[in-house]
Design a protein around this motif. Structure first.
Motif, mmCIF file in Angstrom:
data_model
loop_
_atom_site.group_PDB
_atom_site.id
_atom_site.type_symbol
_atom_site.label_atom_id
_atom_site.label_comp_id
_atom_site.label_asym_id
_atom_site.label_seq_id
_atom_site.Cartn_x
_atom_site.Cartn_y
_atom_site.Cartn_z
ATOM 1 N N GLY A 59 1.356 9.553 -11.225
ATOM 2 C CA GLY A 59 1.856 9.077 -11.916
ATOM 3 C C GLY A 59 1.129 8.243 -13.156
ATOM 4 N N SER A 60 1.554 7.955 -13.592
ATOM 5 C CA SER A 60 0.593 6.527 -14.217
ATOM 6 C C SER A 60 1.221 5.499 -15.340
ATOM 7 N N TYR A 61 0.031 5.335 -15.763
ATOM 8 C CA TYR A 61 0.363 3.407 -16.560
ATOM 9 C C TYR A 61 -0.365 2.895 -17.748
ATOM 10 N N LEU A 72 4.506 2.754 -21.364
ATOM 11 C CA LEU A 72 4.419 3.828 -20.725
ATOM 12 C C LEU A 72 4.122 4.243 -19.168
ATOM 13 N N VAL A 73 5.516 4.659 -18.743
ATOM 14 C CA VAL A 73 4.953 4.791 -16.964
ATOM 15 C C VAL A 73 5.562 6.525 -16.860
ATOM 16 N N SER A 74 4.643 7.063 -16.109
ATOM 17 C CA SER A 74 5.309 8.345 -15.062
ATOM 18 C C SER A 74 5.181 8.171 -14.251
ATOM 19 N N ASN A 76 6.187 10.471 -10.227
ATOM 20 C CA ASN A 76 6.703 11.796 -9.459
ATOM 21 C C ASN A 76 7.665 11.025 -8.568
ATOM 22 N N TYR A 77 9.055 10.992 -8.594
ATOM 23 C CA TYR A 77 9.330 10.593 -7.441
ATOM 24 C C TYR A 77 9.458 11.527 -6.359
ATOM 25 N N ALA A 101 11.046 0.170 -12.207
ATOM 26 C CA ALA A 101 11.806 1.162 -12.839
ATOM 27 C C ALA A 101 13.128 1.787 -12.062
#
Lengths: 143, 240
Positions: A59-61, A72-74, A76-77, A101
């Protein structure tokens, strides 16, 4: 020397060597440039340096608020679950992000920073009140 | 400024590139040396703290006891929760992996064989279809090749015919010309004729435009011929 990893151009999204016997860690890797931080959430082998190639990007932050005042945070659970099941450990900053999150329980440090900030705000407020009280007295003395 | 200069000229702050020579000169002037910021060290350990900081004690972090207790409570709870979550995730992933394995396995050997036979039948059908298509395509291609060969042959024949006609015409013309050839049989006649008929191409013109044919003919002779008979402008000039 640390510098030897800096000049190598490798894909940041993963492709690093996964040695099964070494423990993995899910952590943030600082990207971006001067005055513009950006983080990747990566899986590394435990002994890796930050600039080394990760095994996988999860992911990214973006710590800088955008025009709507959002960070913004992404994440991949599915892959995070996979790597946790594989025996991976999350680093403190990554765990804090997961806590915010709702994937993990909220990290104690999040509570701590919150109450410390609250405390400092109250202190500032009290100071401002005191200043207001003292101002009219001075005026009277002058007149 | 002076201190800055000193630090920049300090050999410890200079990165030596491709050379074993000690940078005894200024790093700006010597080749193979470059001043870099990241190589700069702190003060050496043995110098100790500076005089102004000798009796200075930095303030210790003052964490209230309440906060300490609260954090300990939170952390113990957090750790148990997270470890439980990790176990849960591991178990779930195991289940998922088992399901994936099961999805990949066939139920029995007979079914597998039946599927194989079915697949082979479908494959044969496809092969037959493609074979029919292939044959059609090959026939079409062969036809095209034959057509092209025929066209080529016709074109070549036409070319040959044209060439033959040209050659025939040349031969005929040469035969016509061969009647006037000088051969060993009639060479004496030809020589005699050439000697007998002397041709003189020289001529001269006087101011009036009279043309006198022959190298040595004189104006009085009857050979003189007026050029103005055949030349209009000169004729006009003479009239004027």
């Amino acid at each position: 020397m640390v510098r030897k990893w800096v000049n190598k151009l490798l894909p940041a999204a993963g492709g690093g060597v996964n040695i099964p016997t070494i423990q993995k860690s899910i952590r943030l890797a600082l990207k971006g440039c001067t005055n513009r931080p950006f983080f990747h959430i990566n899986v590394h082998t435990k002994t890796d340096r930050m600039k080394q190639q990760p095994i996988e990007q999860l992911g990214s932050y973006d710590p800088m608020p955008n025009m709507f005042n959002e960070k913004l945070v992404s994440i991949n659970y599915d892959r995070v679950k996979h790597w946790i099941a594989d025996g991976g450990r999350t680093s403190r900053p990554a765990a804090e992000l997961f806590g915010l999150a709702g994937f993990f329980p909220v990290h104690p440090r999040t509570y701590m920073t919150a109450w410390r900030r609250r405390k400092s705000l109250i202190k500032l407020y009290e100071q401002s009140l005191k200043a207001k009280e003292t101002q009219p007295e001075e005026k009277e003395e002058k007149s | 400024m002076a201190s800055l200069l000193r630090t920049s000229l300090n050999p410890r702050n200079v990165l030596r590139l491709g050379s074993n020579i000690e940078p005894q000169f200024s790093p700006a002037t010597t080749p193979w040396t470059q001043t870099v910021r990241w190589r700069r060290d702190r003060k050496p350990m043995w110098l100790g703290p500076s005089k102004s900081k000798r009796y200075w004690v930095p303030p210790r972090p003052n964490q209230p006891l309440e906060e300490k207790v609260e954090l300990r409570r939170l952390f113990t709870r957090y750790k148990t929760e997270v470890s439980a979550l990790h176990d849960l995730i591991k178990e779930n992933m195991k289940e998922v992996q088992e399901k994936q394995k099961q999805a990949l396995q066939f139920q029995s050997k007979e079914e597998e064989e039946a599927e194989w036979v079915e697949c082979m039948a479908i494959n044969d059908d496809w092969n037959a279809e493609s074979a029919a298509l292939r044959e059609q395509r090959i026939a079409r291609e062969l036809e095209a090749v034959e057509e092209r060969a025929l066209q080529l042959k016709l074109a070549r024949d036409e070319e040959k015919r044209k060439l033959a006609a040209e050659l025939n015409a040349k031969v005929r013309a040469e035969k016509e010309r061969s009647k006037t050839y000088i051969t060993p049989e009639n060479i004496d006649e030809a020589i005699e004729q050439a000697l007998n008929t002397v041709v003189d191409f020289n001529y001269s013109i006087d101011l009036r435009g009279n043309k006198y044919i022959g190298k040595r003919t004189k104006p009085e002779s009857q050979n003189a011929k007026r050029i103005s008979d055949s030349h209009e402008p000169i004729k006009r000039e003479i009239a004027a």
